[in-house]
Structures are given as structure tokens and as C-alpha cells.
Write a protein that holds these residues in place. Structure first.
Motif, short mmCIF file in Angstrom:
data_model
loop_
_atom_site.label_atom_id
_atom_site.label_comp_id
_atom_site.label_asym_id
_atom_site.label_seq_id
_atom_site.Cartn_x
_atom_site.Cartn_y
_atom_site.Cartn_z
N ILE A 1 32.02 4.30 -11.49
CA ILE A 1 31.37 3.53 -12.55
C ILE A 1 30.34 2.58 -11.96
CG2 ILE A 1 31.77 1.84 -14.38
CD1 ILE A 1 34.54 3.12 -14.75
N SER B 1 26.49 2.59 -12.89
CA SER B 1 25.77 1.46 -13.49
C SER B 1 24.56 1.08 -12.66
CB SER B 1 26.67 0.23 -13.69
OG SER B 1 27.97 0.49 -13.29
N VAL C 1 20.88 1.15 -14.39
CA VAL C 1 20.06 -0.06 -14.46
C VAL C 1 18.79 0.11 -13.63
CG1 VAL C 1 19.96 -2.50 -13.84
CG2 VAL C 1 22.00 -1.58 -14.93
N SER D 1 23.33 -4.91 -13.45
CA SER D 1 24.31 -3.94 -12.95
C SER D 1 25.72 -4.50 -13.08
CB SER D 1 24.04 -3.60 -11.49
OG SER D 1 22.75 -3.11 -11.35
N LEU E 1 26.76 -4.47 -16.75
CA LEU E 1 27.02 -3.11 -17.21
C LEU E 1 28.30 -2.56 -16.60
CD1 LEU E 1 26.03 -0.71 -18.87
CD2 LEU E 1 24.85 0.13 -16.85
N PHE E 2 28.50 -2.84 -15.29
CA PHE E 2 29.69 -2.37 -14.59
C PHE E 2 30.96 -2.91 -15.26
CE2 PHE E 2 32.57 -3.20 -10.79
CZ PHE E 2 33.10 -1.93 -10.82
N ALA F 1 31.34 -1.30 -18.84
CA ALA F 1 31.68 0.12 -18.77
C ALA F 1 33.13 0.30 -18.31
CB ALA F 1 30.72 0.84 -17.83
N THR F 2 33.50 -0.45 -17.27
CA THR F 2 34.87 -0.33 -16.77
C THR F 2 35.86 -0.69 -17.86
OG1 THR F 2 34.05 -1.05 -14.64
CG2 THR F 2 36.43 -1.02 -14.92
#
Lengths: 259, 365
Positions: free
Chosen positions: B35, B39, B43, B62, B65-66, B69-70
Motif C-alpha cells: 500500500i 500510494s 501521488v 503520500s 493517502l497511505f 488506504a490502509t
């Protein structure tokens, strides 16, 4: 060695709070006396007042008389430090000094008080005290190891060795087995039986079988309710207390019934 | 609402035939790294397409988003509890990395700039007679010695006062009015700005020797004003954690109180006390403001703290930077090297503190 203790109308206070009231008790020399009773009834407080250890808490004081072979322990000019040199104490949790080796722990009483001793005499005292505490054979090869490296039961016996190394007249034990397993407990109880040849022993215990096993005399403390002072209900030979006590409260307590 | 509770609710309606399963879905081990890479790529591509690429924005987006998303992936696969766990882990890790940025940045800057003059001359020469276009030597020997002497004097004054105050507070004062007052003023002293300590010391000495007085010892007094509360506080905490059982054990052997403190309480806590003291020294050794006022600066070596000005590393660094000679560069280089030496001294003191703690700690086997 082995002196008598007499409490006459002893009241023990923490500041204005009366913790233990009106204790009259005679403890004969070279006997084992067990103090039993519910939690908070003042038996530990009474025990600690015998060598003035309860004075560590600010505001603690006593009224009445407490005598060691007829000498008032609370008389004017009596130094608590001197009292404690004659009346040793073993605590609930083993508390060897963590900075000292087994050897140094045994002679801590001498070292801390800066008594100068010859090396031979010190060695002899260490061996004699450790033998007295039934610990010599287990630790004689590692006397230079720290005291905290031993098991709980061994640490407690080390504390007993430390207490008898200052050669007191009386040994007070405040629930010495409550943190120990049955085998270590047995070792300590055997030790108590041997020690009473030389010392007067007073032991506080919550374990009534233990009181019945080790003691010659038993005193039962009780408390009316929270906030009330604890008091000595009765004291007699252990077998009398456990078979035909005079008081109903004692009978209820030793037989496991309450109220 | 977690999958767990949902399942439990279903079970209430219609109990399953078999026992409840203890196995639950789990993300593979590589999932977080996957992930993270994804990301970074997403990005990076997005920023490259929009044309607004900058390293700060890239890292920030990043990370965001990381985290998101996680959380979402984990929530779908593993359930809410695991997802929260993963999210908090990421937040905590990011906070740690942010805290690390200034530290690493400072170390890198000081090392790269300071290495230029980190030579034998810096440790053997003072600034006496240094000047002119071709004279690139000169060093901070006088400042190093000044710092060491003044700090040592401050420590000699602060340690006994601080440790004994702590002993009083813990062993004798307990809750008396005096002890509470002392605790209060120690707290106040901890918050004193260092320049106030410098002004106090200067004013004190100016009272006796006139306003032109500059003295190494005055600096030591200022530093100990800053150091004493730190020593009191750390020693107090260490004495407090010595179990009361040990004190009682000593009393029960017929040991007087003062001997109990000297031979049982302090030896038991000496590791913590010693490392606390070392950290207190490390704290004051880099003080600039009080030394600027009370000690001043000089170009030559002065080993006598009871007469005349002395140079110290922080003040030397300050003056080399603020009032350089001509040409400027050698002075700026020396300022960086002073800073580097100061950091090294503090680092060594911290290592010594750890070593001391290990050597004095009660042995357990």
C-alpha cells in the motif's frame, strides 16, 4: 536471649485515630505467640509497636505501657533505634537489600551500624546465621551473589538470617509466609520451631493452620466495625484457643464462621 | 459497527450449528508495504501530471493517502478493530518521524559545516593574535577549557545542594510546610529563563566588584541557579521510587535514619541519581545567555575562573558568527566547529550517564 514482653493497657494511635485499644498481653520468653484476626483489626499495628516500627508513620504514638523484661520500651529517653536492636523483625514480603550480596545482607545489621569486625568473626557470624536460618547449604557456594538472585522462600530465610545476625532477644514476624509457596512455608515453620530455643517469637498470620502448627500461645484480635479500634479478644494456649475458646467471637473465627 | 458484533447479532437470531470460528481474515504481511509503494506511485504520478511537484507536498500527500488506504483496505478485510490499530500505528510512526527531522537535520548541518576546522589546531590554539588575511588558523582551545572549568564549578556547587535538598524533601520534610514551599520554589526555578539567571549572577557580583566585572565564577553561579532545580527534581524522583520496605528493613536492624539514608536509600538509587546529574550537566553546558552577560568573551586562554573574562564554547560560537573578522569565512567555520564540539561533549555526557547507570545499578544475578 529470649525476653518477656508485657503490654499493659496499651492504646495505639495514628494521630488522633485510635487504631488498637486496651491491649493487655503477656508474652513469655522463648515461646512462639501467634496473633490472628481479620484484616484491619490491628494485629500488625500491635506487632510493629513492640519494636516501635509503627513510629515510621508520622503521628503514630502509644498510651499505656509496653515492657521488655520489665523495662518500659516507651519510657523517657528510650531510643527507638536501641529498641530495634533488641527486637528484630521479619516482614511480609522478603526485602533483601538489592545493592548487597548474600554475605553482606546477612551482616547488614553490623555493616549499617559500622561495627568493626575481624574477617574471621564476620565469616563465622554469616555461617552461623545462615545455618540458623536453614539456608547455609543452599547458598554457601554463592555468597557473593546478590540477594535478589534467590527464590522468594530463600530471600525470606535470608531476611530471617539477617534479623538473627544482630542477635536480638525477640523476633517479630509480620505474615512471613504469605508471599511464599507451601514448601517454603514449611521450611520457615520448621525454622520457627528451632528458633524458639533461643528467641521469643511473635508471629502475625492469616493462616490459622499455621498458627495452630507453630505457636504455643495464640492471641485473637477483632474489630467491631470500620473506624472502630481493634482490640484483643482473648489470649490463651494455642490448643485452648482452637478447641475451647472462652469467647464466642473466637470460636466463630477459628472455626471459619463469622459474625 | 464491527464484523464481530454484526455476527453476534446474527447469532442471536439464529445460532450457528458449529462452534464460533476463532479464525478471521487477515491482510498478508507485505500488504502495508504494498500500500505504501502504491500510494507513493499514485501521488507521484498525480503531482507529475498536474505539474506541481515538490518534495514536501509529495511526502505529505503520500502519508495521508497511505493512512487512508490502509485503514479502508484493513477495514474491509479485517474489521474495524484491526483497521483502527493499523491507522493509529501509522499516525504514531509518522509523529515519531516528524520529531526526528529537526534532530537529524541539526546533526547533519553541524557535522558537515563543522568538520572543516575539526582539526588539531582547533583543540590546541586560542584566538590570541589571530587575524589578517592569511591567518586561517586559530582555534577554540580557550573556549573548550572555559566551558569545562565553568561547568565543573557549577556542578561542584549544584550537586551537593541539589542532592541534599532532595534528601530533605523525600526523607525528612514529607508534607511539612517548609517542604511544600521548597518544592514550589524549585518548580518556579525550573522555569526561570536562563538570561534571568545570568542577570542575577551579574548583578550579585557587580554589587561587590562594580559593573565592569566579568568572571568565570559568576558564570558558574548563574549555571548552578539553572542546574540546582534540575538536580533536585531528578534526585527526588529517584529517592521516591526506593521501596519503603528497604527503609523499614534497615530500621528493623536498629539502623539510625541517617545511616539508612546514606547506606541503603542512596546506594539503591545511585544509578538514577548519577544519570540525572549527568543530564543536568548536559542541560547547562550549552547555555549561552547567562555566560554572555556574566563571563563575557576573551581571545586568550584564561584558566582562572576567579579573575577576568573567560571564553566558553557557546559564547565563542555566538561571537564568531555575530562579529566575525575579515575575512569572514574562517570565523564562521570556527563557530560551526564550536557547535560540533559542544554537541560531542553533550553526547559523551549522555553516554557517560548511561554507563554510570549501568555500573551502579543493583545486580540481579
Amino acid at each position: 536471649m529470649g525476653k518477656a514482653i508485657d503490654a499493659k493497657n496499651l492504646n495505639i494511635y495514628y494521630s488522633s485515630f485510635l487504631a488498637v485499644e486496651g491491649v493487655n498481653m503477656t508474652i513469655r520468653p522463648k515461646t512462639v505467640t501467634a496473633l490472628i484476626g481479620p484484616s484491619g483489626c490491628g494485629k500488625s499495628t500491635f506487632l510493629r509497636s513492640i519494636n516501635r516500627m509503627h513510629e515510621v508513620i508520622p503521628g503514630a504514638r502509644v498510651e499505656g505501657r509496653l515492657e521488655l523484661d520489665g523495662k518500659d520500651l516507651y519510657g523517657p529517653g528510650v531510643d527507638p533505634v536501641g529498641v530495634r536492636r533488641q527486637i528484630g523483625m521479619v516482614f511480609q514480603r522478603p526485602n533483601p537489600f538489592p545493592t548487597m550480596s548474600i554475605y553482606d545482607n546477612v551482616i547488614a545489621g553490623q555493616r549499617l551500624n559500622n561495627k568493626k569486625m575481624k574477617k574471621d568473626a564476620t565469616d563465622d557470624l554469616v555461617e552461623q546465621s545462615l545455618r540458623g536460618a536453614n539456608l547455609w547449604n543452599e547458598v554457601k557456594d554463592r555468597l557473593d551473589k546478590p540477594g535478589s538472585s534467590m527464590s522468594g522462600g530463600q530471600q525470606q530465610r535470608l531476611c530471617i538470617a539477617r534479623a538473627i545476625a544482630v542477635q536480638p532477644d525477640v523476633l517479630l514476624m509480620d505474615e512471613p509466609c504469605s508471599a511464599l509457596d507451601p514448601i517454603s512455608t514449611l521450611a520457615i515453620e520448621d525454622l520457627i520451631n528451632e528458633l524458639k530455643m533461643d528467641y521469643t517469637i511473635v508471629i502475625v498470620t492469616h493462616n490459622m493452620q499455621q498458627a495452630a502448627r507453630v505457636s504455643d500461645f495464640t492471641g485473637f484480635f477483632n474489630i467491631e466495625g470500620t473506624g472502630k479500634p481493634g482490640h484483643l479478644v482473648e489470649m490463651d494456649e494455642t490448643k485452648t484457643i482452637f478447641s475451647q475458646p472462652k469467647e464466642k467471637a473466637t470460636e466463630d473465627y477459628v472455626s471459619g464462621r463469622f459474625g | 459497527m464491527s464484523i464481530d458484533t454484526e455476527r453476534a447479532q446474527q447469532e442471536k437470531v439464529e445460532p450457528p450449528p458449529g462452534p464460533v470460528s476463532l479464525v478471521r481474515a487477515e491482510l498478508p504481511r507485505w500488504a502495508p508495504y504494498g500500500i505504501l509503494v502504491a500510494s507513493l506511485v499514485v501521488v507521484g504520478v498525480l503531482l507529475a501530471v498536474t505539474g506541481g511537484f515538490s518534495i514536501g507536498l509529495f511526502v505529505f500527500l503520500s502519508a495521508v493517502l497511505f493512512g487512508l488506504a490502509t485503514y479502508l483496505v484493513s477495514r474491509v478485510v479485517e474489521g474495524a478493530r484491526k483497521a483502527t490499530d493499523r491507522l493509529v500505528t501509522i499516525v504514531v510512526t509518522v509523529a515519531f518521524l516528524i520529531a526526528l527531522i529537526p534532530l537529524i537535520s541539526v546533526v547533519i548541518t553541524v557535522v558537515t559545516n563543522g568538520l572543516a576546522r575539526f582539526d588539531a589546531a582547533f583543540f590546541t590554539q586560542s584566538m590570541r593574535g589571530v587575524g589578517g588575511a592569511n591567518d586561517l588558523a586559530g582555534g577554540g582551545y580557550h573556549a573548550i577549557m572555559g566551558t569545562l572549568i565553568i561547568t565543573a564549578l557549577a556542578a561542584v556547587m549544584s550537586i551537593p545542594v541539589g542532592v541534599l535538598t532532595a534528601v530533605y524533601l523525600v526523607e525528612y520534610g514529607s508534607k511539612s510546610r517548609l517542604a511544600r514551599a521548597v518544592t514550589f520554589f524549585v518548580d518556579v526555578m525550573t522555569g526561570i529563563p536562563s538570561i534571568v539567571a545570568g542577570l542575577f549572577s551579574f548583578a550579585l557580583f557587580a554589587l561587590f566588584f562594580g559593573p565592569s566585572i566579568r568572571l568565570g565564577f559568576a558564570g558558574s553561579v548563574a549555571l548552578s541557579v539553572l542546574m540546582i532545580p534540575v538536580v533536585v527534581r531528578s534526585t527526588e524522583e529517584m529517592l521516591k521510587i526506593v521501596p519503603n520496605e528497604l527503609r523499614e528493613a534497615a530500621y528493623a536492624l536498629g539502623t539510625p535514619k541517617w545511616r539508612t539514608i546514606l547506606k541503603v536509600v542512596i546506594p539503591t538509587s545511585i544509578a538514577g541519581i548519577a544519570s540525572g546529574i549527568t543530564l543536568a550537566i548536559a542541560r547547562v553546558i550549552g547555555e549561552t545567555a547567562p555566560l554572555l552577560i556574566a563571563v563575557g568573551i576573551t581571545t586568550g586562554l584564561n584558566l582562572n575562573p576567579f579573575a577576568n573574562r573567560m571564553a566558553t564554547l557557546p559564547v565563542f560560537a555566538y561571537y564568531s558568527y555575530a562579529a566575525p573578522g575579515v575575512p569572514r569565512e574562517p570565523f564562521i567555520d570556527r563557530a560551526w566547529t564550536s557547535a560540533l564540539v559542544l554537541i560531542i561533549i553533550v553526547l559523551v555526557l549522555n553516554l557517560v550517564a548511561r554507563l554510570v547507570a549501568r555500573v551502579f545499578a543493583p545486580k540481579t544475578r
